[in-house]
Motif scaffolding. Structure first.
Motif, PDB file in Angstrom:
ATOM      1  N   ARG A 174      51.736  43.800  41.006  1.00 37.07           N
ATOM      2  CA  ARG A 174      52.282  42.688  40.006  1.00 37.07           C
ATOM      3  C   ARG A 174      51.001  41.456  39.640  1.00 37.07           C
ATOM      4  N   VAL A 175      50.623  41.524  38.487  1.00 33.67           N
ATOM      5  CA  VAL A 175      49.592  40.745  37.958  1.00 33.67           C
ATOM      6  C   VAL A 175      50.161  39.544  37.261  1.00 33.67           C
ATOM      7  N   LYS A 176      49.403  38.350  37.340  1.00 35.18           N
ATOM      8  CA  LYS A 176      49.904  37.172  36.453  1.00 35.18           C
ATOM      9  C   LYS A 176      48.706  37.144  35.299  1.00 35.18           C
ATOM     10  N   GLU A 177      49.112  36.378  34.105  1.00 36.86           N
ATOM     11  CA  GLU A 177      48.260  36.303  33.080  1.00 36.86           C
ATOM     12  C   GLU A 177      47.195  35.443  33.821  1.00 36.86           C
ATOM     13  N   GLY A 178      45.808  36.141  33.030  1.00 36.51           N
ATOM     14  CA  GLY A 178      44.715  35.342  33.623  1.00 36.51           C
ATOM     15  C   GLY A 178      44.160  35.680  34.906  1.00 36.51           C
ATOM     16  N   ASP A 179      44.863  36.574  35.624  1.00 37.43           N
ATOM     17  CA  ASP A 179      44.154  37.050  36.885  1.00 37.43           C
ATOM     18  C   ASP A 179      42.921  37.773  36.486  1.00 37.43           C
TER      19      ASP A 179
ATOM     20  N   PHE B  57      42.184  44.030  42.184  1.00 37.67           N
ATOM     21  CA  PHE B  57      43.405  44.241  42.211  1.00 37.67           C
ATOM     22  C   PHE B  57      44.006  45.481  42.745  1.00 37.67           C
ATOM     23  N   GLU B  58      44.974  45.669  43.479  1.00 35.00           N
ATOM     24  CA  GLU B  58      45.796  46.981  44.148  1.00 35.00           C
ATOM     25  C   GLU B  58      46.389  47.718  43.081  1.00 35.00           C
TER      26      GLU B  58
ATOM     27  N   ASN C 175      26.942  33.659  20.667  1.00 32.50           N
ATOM     28  CA  ASN C 175      27.302  35.083  20.709  1.00 32.50           C
ATOM     29  C   ASN C 175      27.164  35.565  22.028  1.00 32.50           C
ATOM     30  N   LEU C 176      26.059  35.387  23.035  1.00 28.82           N
ATOM     31  CA  LEU C 176      25.515  35.949  24.129  1.00 28.82           C
ATOM     32  C   LEU C 176      26.640  35.541  25.240  1.00 28.82           C
ATOM     33  N   ARG C 177      26.787  34.171  24.997  1.00 29.94           N
ATOM     34  CA  ARG C 177      27.520  33.569  26.020  1.00 29.94           C
ATOM     35  C   ARG C 177      29.038  34.238  25.981  1.00 29.94           C
ATOM     36  N   VAL C 178      29.556  34.561  24.783  1.00 24.20           N
ATOM     37  CA  VAL C 178      30.841  35.038  24.486  1.00 24.20           C
ATOM     38  C   VAL C 178      30.669  36.516  25.130  1.00 24.20           C
ATOM     39  N   GLN C 179      29.682  37.279  24.805  1.00 24.94           N
ATOM     40  CA  GLN C 179      29.509  38.418  25.434  1.00 24.94           C
ATOM     41  C   GLN C 179      29.503  38.369  27.008  1.00 24.94           C
ATOM     42  N   LYS C 180      28.940  37.191  27.606  1.00 22.88           N
ATOM     43  CA  LYS C 180      29.013  37.095  28.966  1.00 22.88           C
ATOM     44  C   LYS C 180      30.414  37.080  29.502  1.00 22.88           C
ATOM     45  N   THR C 181      31.310  36.541  28.674  1.00 22.97           N
ATOM     46  CA  THR C 181      32.553  36.492  29.293  1.00 22.97           C
ATOM     47  C   THR C 181      33.374  37.896  29.409  1.00 22.97           C
ATOM     48  N   PHE C 182      32.898  38.751  28.657  1.00 27.17           N
ATOM     49  CA  PHE C 182      33.411  40.223  28.768  1.00 27.17           C
ATOM     50  C   PHE C 182      33.119  40.795  29.849  1.00 27.17           C
ATOM     51  N   THR C 183      32.188  40.374  30.818  1.00 26.42           N
ATOM     52  CA  THR C 183      31.946  40.927  31.955  1.00 26.42           C
ATOM     53  C   THR C 183      32.884  40.440  33.060  1.00 26.42           C
ATOM     54  N   LEU C 184      33.928  39.577  32.785  1.00 27.01           N
ATOM     55  CA  LEU C 184      34.799  39.138  33.516  1.00 27.01           C
ATOM     56  C   LEU C 184      36.272  39.669  32.897  1.00 27.01           C
ATOM     57  N   ILE C 185      36.865  40.997  33.119  1.00 25.93           N
ATOM     58  CA  ILE C 185      38.051  41.401  32.345  1.00 25.93           C
ATOM     59  C   ILE C 185      39.289  40.876  33.249  1.00 25.93           C
ATOM     60  N   LYS C 186      40.178  39.825  32.572  1.00 25.18           N
ATOM     61  CA  LYS C 186      41.253  39.133  33.141  1.00 25.18           C
ATOM     62  C   LYS C 186      42.767  39.871  32.436  1.00 25.18           C
TER      63      LYS C 186
ATOM     64  N   LEU D 187      40.584  40.834  36.957  1.00 24.71           N
ATOM     65  CA  LEU D 187      40.796  42.565  37.416  1.00 24.71           C
ATOM     66  C   LEU D 187      39.570  43.042  37.776  1.00 24.71           C
ATOM     67  N   PHE D 188      38.763  43.148  36.800  1.00 24.32           N
ATOM     68  CA  PHE D 188      37.325  43.681  36.656  1.00 24.32           C
ATOM     69  C   PHE D 188      36.095  42.665  36.567  1.00 24.32           C
ATOM     70  N   THR D 189      35.132  43.125  37.386  1.00 24.86           N
ATOM     71  CA  THR D 189      33.863  42.326  36.953  1.00 24.86           C
ATOM     72  C   THR D 189      32.778  43.381  36.629  1.00 24.86           C
ATOM     73  N   LEU D 190      32.139  43.135  35.493  1.00 26.70           N
ATOM     74  CA  LEU D 190      31.153  44.030  35.004  1.00 26.70           C
ATOM     75  C   LEU D 190      29.748  43.405  35.070  1.00 26.70           C
ATOM     76  N   ASP D 191      28.716  44.312  35.424  1.00 25.07           N
ATOM     77  CA  ASP D 191      27.387  44.035  35.604  1.00 25.07           C
ATOM     78  C   ASP D 191      26.781  43.151  34.203  1.00 25.07           C
ATOM     79  N   GLY D 192      26.413  41.856  34.397  1.00 26.71           N
ATOM     80  CA  GLY D 192      26.135  41.034  33.311  1.00 26.71           C
ATOM     81  C   GLY D 192      24.675  40.419  33.545  1.00 26.71           C
ATOM     82  N   ARG D 193      23.563  41.051  34.187  1.00 29.97           N
ATOM     83  CA  ARG D 193      22.344  40.618  34.463  1.00 29.97           C
ATOM     84  C   ARG D 193      21.646  40.920  33.319  1.00 29.97           C
TER      85      ARG D 193
END
Length: 376
Positions: A91-96, A86-87, A171-182, A98-104
């Motif tokens: 203005r952002v919409k719900e679900g956009d 994002f800039e 649990n690991l799959r849920v944590q994987k979703t934390f790498t995509l901050i929306k 915003l950040f991608t974290l390292d999930g390797r």
């Protein structure tokens, strides 16, 4: 010498007689002027009409714009930022995204958990085959009941292990979703506090960014406690409204009362009120100081321009014009609103009152109504 003096005296008499003859018409003119009556003075004034019309009962105050929702974004993992999507200030919409974290690392843990689950599932399948075989043999008397019971226990144990494996994998799959901050809400996002490559963790005190909801917004202000009872009645009848205006600007937003605080400030006698504004055009910005006008109700009353009301030692009065003459009319002013004075007693409406030229007026002064200047 005597003859000379007589000639001089005769000349003077002739001169005086000639002068008297020349000024003879003015004798009668001055007499007529003295007998003519003095003309009464006429004062030029501007007037306005006293009107009976609906008048809002309002309260002016200073308020602050606050967002309904404000979300501080933080990382739930200890990892690094790989992308910012994002800039700053956008203005952002719900679900956009915003950040991608390292999930390797999580990807590797998920693969390991999937392998563990597959291994335990295979062991369960073997134990179930043994259980079926021992069950058949026990009917033929070729094995003991102990073997059947032990195999059944092993099957049950492996089933529990598989449930644990599936939970760990989930649990690991849920944590994987934390790498995509929306974006959890729609609104305006602040500047990003971190950039690509920064290491983040849940214990960080500074958020990655903050989102403020802009549509709608709250306007918080305080009103005197004497207005509280009327305001509560107006809220029940859905008759109250609030207008927020940015100082120095004509842009404003209209809304309604959303909440009244449950306690009056004992030190000031004021109570906090919160209005909700649609703010579709984002006129109001969180943190802005605004001028608020709370309309409690609307009532019919006689109003005149406030400039028409004069003050004396005996009270307020206005000059009323009737048949070209100014008359002093005492009035009781209840309150003022938007340049108008609400008259409780003294006027019935439809009277002409003087709004300019009062300094030259007194009871019975003749007046001439002049046309009001454009834009006055």
């Amino acid at each position: 010498m005597k003859t000379r003096h007589l000639l001089i005296a005769a000349g003077l008499l002739v001169a005086i007689g000639f002068g008297a003859y020349q000024t003879k018409p003015s004798w009668f003119t001055r007499g007529d002027a003295a007998q003519a009556p003095v003309r009464a003075r006429t004062v030029s004034v501007e007037v306005a009409k006293a009107e009976r019309k609906p008048v809002p009962v309002d309260v002016d105050s200073i308020g602050t714009v606050t967002p309904i929702s404000s979300v501080a974004l933080k990382s739930r993992l200890e990892t690094t930022i790989t992308s910012v999507h994002f800039e700053d200030g956008a203005r952002v919409k719900e679900g956009d995204l915003l950040f991608t974290l390292d999930g390797r690392q999580l990807d590797a843990q998920i693969a390991q958990a999937e392998a563990t689950l597959a291994r335990d599932q295979s062991q369960l399948a073997g134990a179930e085959r043994d259980l079926r075989r021992y069950t058949e043999l026990i009917g033929k008397g070729a094995t003991t009941q102990v073997n059947v019971d032990n195999t059944k226990t092993q099957v049950d144990t492996l089933k529990g292990t598989i449930l644990a494996d599936e939970a760990a994998l989930e649990n690991l799959r849920v944590q994987k979703t934390f790498t995509l901050i929306k974006a959890p809400i729609a609104g305006r996002i602040s500047a990003a506090m971190v950039k690509v490559g920064n290491f983040v963790r849940p214990a960080d005190l500074t958020p990655l960014a903050t989102i403020n909801q802009m549509v709608p917004v709250y306007v918080t202000f305080a009103i005197p406690q004497r207005v509280l009872a009327e305001l509560r009645d107006a809220m029940k009848a859905d008759g109250s409204s609030v207008v927020a205006t940015i100082p120095g600007s004509k842009r404003s937003e209209t809304g309604k009362i959303a909440m009244v605080e449950n306690t009056v400030d004992a030190t000031t006698g004021m109570i906090t009120v919160r209005g909700i504004m649609e703010n579709a055009t984002e006129t109001l910005w969180p943190g802005t100081l605004v001028s608020t006008r709370l309309t409690v109700r609307t009532e019919h009353a006689v109003v005149v321009p406030s400039v028409a009301v004069q003050r004396s030692q005996t009270g307020n009065f206005v000059f009323v014009i009737a048949d070209g003459t100014a008359h002093v009319q005492p009035v009781t002013v209840l309150r003022t609103s938007q340049g108008l004075s609400v008259v409780e007693t003294g006027l019935k409406g439809d009277e002409q009152v003087v709004i300019d030229g009062q300094l030259l007026l007194s009871e019975g002064t003749k007046v001439e109504v002049r046309t009001r200047k454009a834009g006055a």
